[in-house]
Design a protein around this motif. Structure first.
Motif, short mmCIF file in Angstrom:
data_model
loop_
_atom_site.label_atom_id
_atom_site.label_comp_id
_atom_site.label_asym_id
_atom_site.label_seq_id
_atom_site.Cartn_x
_atom_site.Cartn_y
_atom_site.Cartn_z
N ASN A 78 24.52 35.43 88.25
CA ASN A 78 24.05 36.76 88.64
C ASN A 78 23.23 37.44 87.55
N LEU A 79 23.57 37.14 86.29
CA LEU A 79 22.93 37.81 85.17
C LEU A 79 21.67 37.12 84.68
N ARG A 197 32.30 42.36 81.43
CA ARG A 197 31.31 42.08 82.47
C ARG A 197 31.92 42.32 83.86
N GLU A 201 31.03 45.45 86.77
CA GLU A 201 30.68 45.29 88.19
C GLU A 201 31.33 46.35 89.06
N ARG A 207 28.82 49.98 83.27
CA ARG A 207 27.63 49.18 83.57
C ARG A 207 26.36 49.82 83.00
N THR A 305 28.88 34.42 79.28
CA THR A 305 28.45 35.64 79.96
C THR A 305 27.77 36.63 79.01
N ASP A 307 24.67 37.95 76.39
CA ASP A 307 23.21 37.88 76.33
C ASP A 307 22.74 36.93 75.24
N ASN A 332 19.10 36.29 77.08
CA ASN A 332 18.41 37.53 77.44
C ASN A 332 17.00 37.51 76.86
#
Length: 467
Positions: A78-79, A197, A201, A207, A305, A307, A332
């Motif tokens: 998702n990221l 994380r 959500e 977030r 999870t 960056d 990232n």
């Protein structure tokens, strides 16, 4: 009791899969608070002054070890799925590097190449965040030596450099973020990054405010007993330990051959004592003494999870440099750009996924092959286990299975042995309890006579070929 909370307590907590992150205690309306247990591990307990009727988030969806929470691959997809490559060990990535910081004191102050603190500083310098959430010496050391705090400038951040092999929890700092506007970056170990994380959500404020996640490669998390045992061996009684540096660099040695330094009270005076870690009884990482049980049921070595992930480059080409070198996994694009445009401030060279794996090979073997076997043993006994990306399996050589079984015993027995030593105020009681187990394990992992002969022959052939 809230139905979801009841399930959490009867699965994760009851079966000793809690990693002590404190995320369940951080949510609005949670009746939980974090306290250190008899084994020196943070665990959630009920605060009788709070009601569980007002919990606004399903705790099973945010606990990194709960049955209902997403796994690292699902979160990472998702990221990071766009413009990245996926690997089963690194997770999603743009590029992988080995490197270190050339500017300032980052490398000197860091555990390894100084990249974690440097990346955090760049986020502050470029006005991408207002504060960095990271682990520092506790303001009030009455409960613990270290805690999560927020640093707002380079000087404050530098005081939190280096790894802390010590229990920490996040409930207080997450509540702080929720109550204080700003943009933050979080530095943490894989399961803590995963937990936040998951929380993000469901919590819009978290977030919006935590913008970046900097992950740390993790072997396992230690209980408070680890730090106290080190101080005790150096002559500082457990209750007199005031500070500890777990990663003191030693000149002209391998990067892996580092030392430890403690500050505490001895004979009525404050003392500073140090030793190479290899000379201490409890510091062999492979023995896994004082390890959280949850760590044996985690399959994320590289904070998939996050960056960006940084860790030690345990590779032949880098390990000889006592100043340390990092492996870096970038996911990232903003952080990737920061690395690429600052070649005058950092040294980085791209490395393959195979090299990343090689740098943490023992950890991956324990968290994948070993985990499969540990899950099999739990399944065999009809015990609850958290869902993992690794399937239970008994398909290992018998010697490897014995090694994993003995490792579990070493970890479990270390807590009993330490408590017995504290009761008698005699560290030798710990050694007496653990020595037979450690000797049995060391004998099990030592190369066979045939293998020793083959290795010696191989070395001799290499020498001949060089000449």
């Amino acid at each position: 009791m809230n139905e979801k909370l009841n399930e959490l307590m009867n699965t994760v907590i009851k079966n000793d899969f809690c990693i002590g992150c404190g995320i369940c205690a951080s949510i609005e309306g949670s009746p939980l608070k974090m306290e250190m247990d008899e084994n020196g591990k943070f665990q959630p307990v009920f605060d009788e002054s709070r009601s569980c009727d007002n919990m606004d988030i399903d705790v099973l969806s945010i606990c990194p070890f709960a049955a209902n929470s997403k796994n690292e691959t699902e979160i990472g997809k998702n990221l990071f799925e766009k413009n990245t490559t996926f690997n089963e060990y690194t997770g999603y990535y743009i590029k992988n590097y080995a490197g270190y910081v050339k500017e300032g004191e980052f490398r000197k102050r860091g555990s390894s190449g100084g990249m974690g603190s440097w990346v955090a500083v760049q986020l502050l310098r470029e006005n991408l965040v207002d504060g960095i959430i990271h682990v520092k010496s506790a303001i009030d050391k009455g409960t613990a030596l270290f805690e999560y705090q927020v640093s707002y400038n380079e000087d404050e951040l530098s005081k939190g450099a280096k790894s802390k092999y010590y229990p920490i929890e996040m409930s207080k700092v997450i509540r702080f973020v929720r109550e204080n506007k700003g943009r933050y970056a979080l530095i943490g170990i894989p399961c803590y990054i995963k937990g936040v994380r998951l929380l993000a959500e469901h919590d819009e404020i978290i977030r919006e405010r935590i913008k970046f996640f900097i992950g740390l490669v993790c072997g396992h998390l230690k209980s408070e007993m680890f730090a106290k045992s080190i101080g005790w061996q150096l002559g500082v009684a457990p209750n007199n330990l005031k500070a500890i540096d777990f990663r003191k660099k030693l000149k002209n040695r391998l990067a892996s051959d580092y030392g430890v330094e403690v500050i505490g009270e001895k004979d009525g005076k404050e003392v500073v004592l140090s030793s190479p870690t290899r000379e201490l009884y409890t510091t062999n990482w492979g023995h896994g003494l004082f390890k959280y049980n949850a760590c044996d049921y985690c399959d994320d070595v590289l904070a998939e999870t996050a960056d960006i992930t940084v860790g030690d480059a345990w590779l032949p080409e880098y390990i000889k440099d006592s100043m340390g070198t990092n492996i870096i996994v970038v996911r990232n694009p903003i952080l990737h750009q920061i690395l690429e445009k600052n070649s005058d401030k950092v040294f980085i060279e791209e490395i393959s996924v195979d090299k990343v794996y090689q740098s943490q090979e023992g950890g991956f073997r324990h968290r994948r092959d070993g985990l499969a076997f540990r899950l099999y043993l739990k399944d065999k006994n009809n015990e609850w286990i958290p869902p993992k990306r690794v399937e239970p399996s008994n398909n290992l050589p018998s010697k490897r299975k014995r090694i994993y079984e003995e490792r579990m015993k070493l970890s479990q027995e270390s807590f009993k042995a330490y408590r017995a030593a504290e009761e008698t105020k005699n560290f030798n009681k710990f050694i007496e309890h653990m020595d037979p187990l450690i000797k049995k394990y060391n004998k099990l992992i030592s190369p066979s006579i045939v293998r020793r002969v083959l290795l010696k022959a191989k070395r001799e052939i290499k020498k001949i070929m060089k000449n």
